[in-house]
Design an enzyme around this catalytic site. Structure first.
Site, PDB file in Angstrom:
ATOM      1  N   CYS A 127       0.832  -1.200   0.000  1.00 43.79           N
ATOM      2  CA  CYS A 127       0.000   0.000   0.000  1.00 43.79           C
ATOM      3  C   CYS A 127       0.868   1.252   0.000  1.00 43.79           C
ATOM      4  O   CYS A 127       1.264   1.752   1.055  1.00 43.79           O
ATOM      5  CB  CYS A 127      -0.932  -0.006   1.200  1.00 43.79           C
ATOM      6  SG  CYS A 127      -2.016   1.429   1.210  1.00 43.79           S
ATOM      7  N   CYS A 138      -0.545   4.136   1.943  1.00 43.16           N
ATOM      8  CA  CYS A 138      -0.413   4.113   3.414  1.00 43.16           C
ATOM      9  C   CYS A 138       1.018   4.431   3.824  1.00 43.16           C
ATOM     10  O   CYS A 138       1.249   5.100   4.821  1.00 43.16           O
ATOM     11  CB  CYS A 138      -0.734   2.738   3.985  1.00 43.16           C
ATOM     12  SG  CYS A 138      -1.970   1.817   3.127  1.00 43.16           S
ATOM     13  N   ASP A 139       1.982   3.900   3.084  1.00 45.35           N
ATOM     14  CA  ASP A 139       3.358   3.910   3.578  1.00 45.35           C
ATOM     15  C   ASP A 139       4.317   4.810   2.796  1.00 45.35           C
ATOM     16  O   ASP A 139       5.428   5.064   3.253  1.00 45.35           O
ATOM     17  CB  ASP A 139       3.927   2.471   3.534  1.00 45.35           C
ATOM     18  CG  ASP A 139       3.103   1.516   4.390  1.00 45.35           C
ATOM     19  OD1 ASP A 139       2.536   1.985   5.395  1.00 45.35           O
ATOM     20  OD2 ASP A 139       3.021   0.330   4.044  1.00 45.35           O
TER      21      ASP A 139
END
Ligand code: NAP
Length: 364
Positions: free
Chosen positions: A182, A185-186
């Site tokens: 992801c 997200c990261d």
């Protein structure tokens, strides 16, 4: 009001829910909005905030909560949404959302809006996973991760799907130390800033993740096993026109490289056609973007599942499953469209199907 039923174990008389919705993506919340407005008093199991769910990408609010701009959900054209969002979403939640000017709505914002809308009509929510079901008894029996056991006359399964990994041991070794599925997200983590990163895949997810990562990374290697993308043209063209992205065609990931001190330090790729050709791409990050697996493990054979693991809709144009009274909505049953709007659409259908089925059973 919920209907009561005798469970028949421990002599205990428990309250049976009329309708339980499992899952908290667009399908689950749309089903909840419709069911709540139809006074079915739905109970939503939105999932649990566990480390396992975090690692698997199955936290509450589903995949949209892991994405950035949502440009294709009707009703949210580009524009300043700030006033509306501030009024619609509780401030405690707004605080965790990145400021989002001019691009319509973000995935996390859209999901919080749907959750809030369902709550406004009286939907009850448990922040817990359903881990076991018995659809062979009536009412159906369900058990949650926290050990809660209860019954429900009707169930809507809307547990969505999660990102796949290649299955390399080295992916596991460096998960959270440079390996991710992801980018959204990261991607902004310090370890990826001004460093080269690798994305694997050739679909829309790979295009989206690569493009997103160019905001932070010095360079993005996009490794794809064939010589053409399966992604939509507009997204593929965006990637090919981006000077920070270099595509490695006809290549597969052989190993994610790294060490204890640094986590990921690169990947070794090999030619998909000429296997003798290998190359090391130095990188601090490796992002898998190779498709999804439906979250149906907890069903353990209780519903008909297809060969890819998706719940089977047994009747054309309906959300019926192989068990009467159990309905499926969204990506858990849809390996073809897999869009937020189609998930929301089938969530609506599932609520209407459940309402009619409950009425036919005389359960009001
Ligand atoms: P996908 O379309 O199934 O693409 C998966 C990609 O991963 C394919 O290119 C596939 O290669 C590759 N792949 C699969 N297994 C592999 C393996 N073992 N080794 C190497 N490569 C492998 O999945 P997706 O990109 O996650 O997209 C899923 C759905 O979501 C699509 O309907 C897509 O349109 C949608 N989506 C939309 C957006 C958007 O509109 N913003 C963003 C993301 C996703 P092959 O091509 O060779 O099979």
């Amino acid at each position: 009001m919920t209907a009561e039923a005798d469970l028949g174990f421990s002599g205990e008389k428990l309250v049976a829910e009329r309708l339980t919705i499992i899952g908290s993506g667009p399908a689950g919340w749309t089903a909840a909005i419709y069911a709540a407005r139809a006074t079915l008093d739905p109970l939503v199991y939105e999932g649990a905030f566990t480390e396992e769910n975090r690692q698997m990408g199955t936290l509450p609010l589903g995949q949209l909560a892991l994405t950035t701009e949502v440009e294709n959900f009707p009703g949210f054209p580009a524009g300043n949404m700030t006033g509306y969002l501030d009024a619609a979403i509780d401030e405690s939640k707004r605080r965790y959302m990145a400021p989002h000017g001019g691009h319509g709505v973000s995935g996390p914002e859209l999901m919080e809006l749907m959750r809030q809308q369902a709550t406004n009509f009286g939907t009850r929510i448990r922040t817990d996973d359903i881990v076991d079901v018995d659809f062979s008894v009536r009412p159906f029996r369900l058990r949650s991760l926290s050990g809660e056991e209860f019954e429900s006359h009707a169930v809507i399964v809307a547990t969505g799907a999660r990102a796949n990994y290649l299955g390399l041991p080295s992916e596991d070794t460096y998960k959270n130390r440079g390996v991710s599925a992801c980018a959204v997200c990261d991607g902004a983590l310090p370890r990826f800033r001004n460093q080269p990163v690798v994305v694997v895949g050739g679909g829309d997810s790979a295009m989206e993740e690569s493009t997103f990562l160019t905001r932070f990374a010095s360079r993005v290697w996009l490794v794809h096993r064939r010589d053409s993308f399966r992604a939509s043209r507009i997204m593929a063209e965006r990637v090919l026109a981006n000077p920070k992205i270099e595509v490695k065609w006809n290549s597969v990931i052989e190993e994610v490289l790294g060490d204890d001190a640094h986590g990921v330090t690169g990947v070794r790729i090999r030619g998909a056609r000429d296997q003798a050709v290998t190359e090391v791409l130095p990188a601090t990050g490796y992002f898998a973007a190779i498709g999804h697996t439906p979250n149906t493990g907890f069903l353990r054979g209780q519903l008909q599942i297809n060969d890819k693991g998706y719940v089977v809709w047994t009747t054309p144009q309906r959300t019926f499953t192989s068990v009467a009274g159990v309905f499926a909505a969204g990506d858990v049953a849809d390996d073809y469209y897999r869009q937020a709007i189609t998930a929301a659409g089938t969530g609506c259908s599932a609520a209407l199907d459940a309402e009619r089925w409950l009425a036919a059973q005389g359960i009001h």
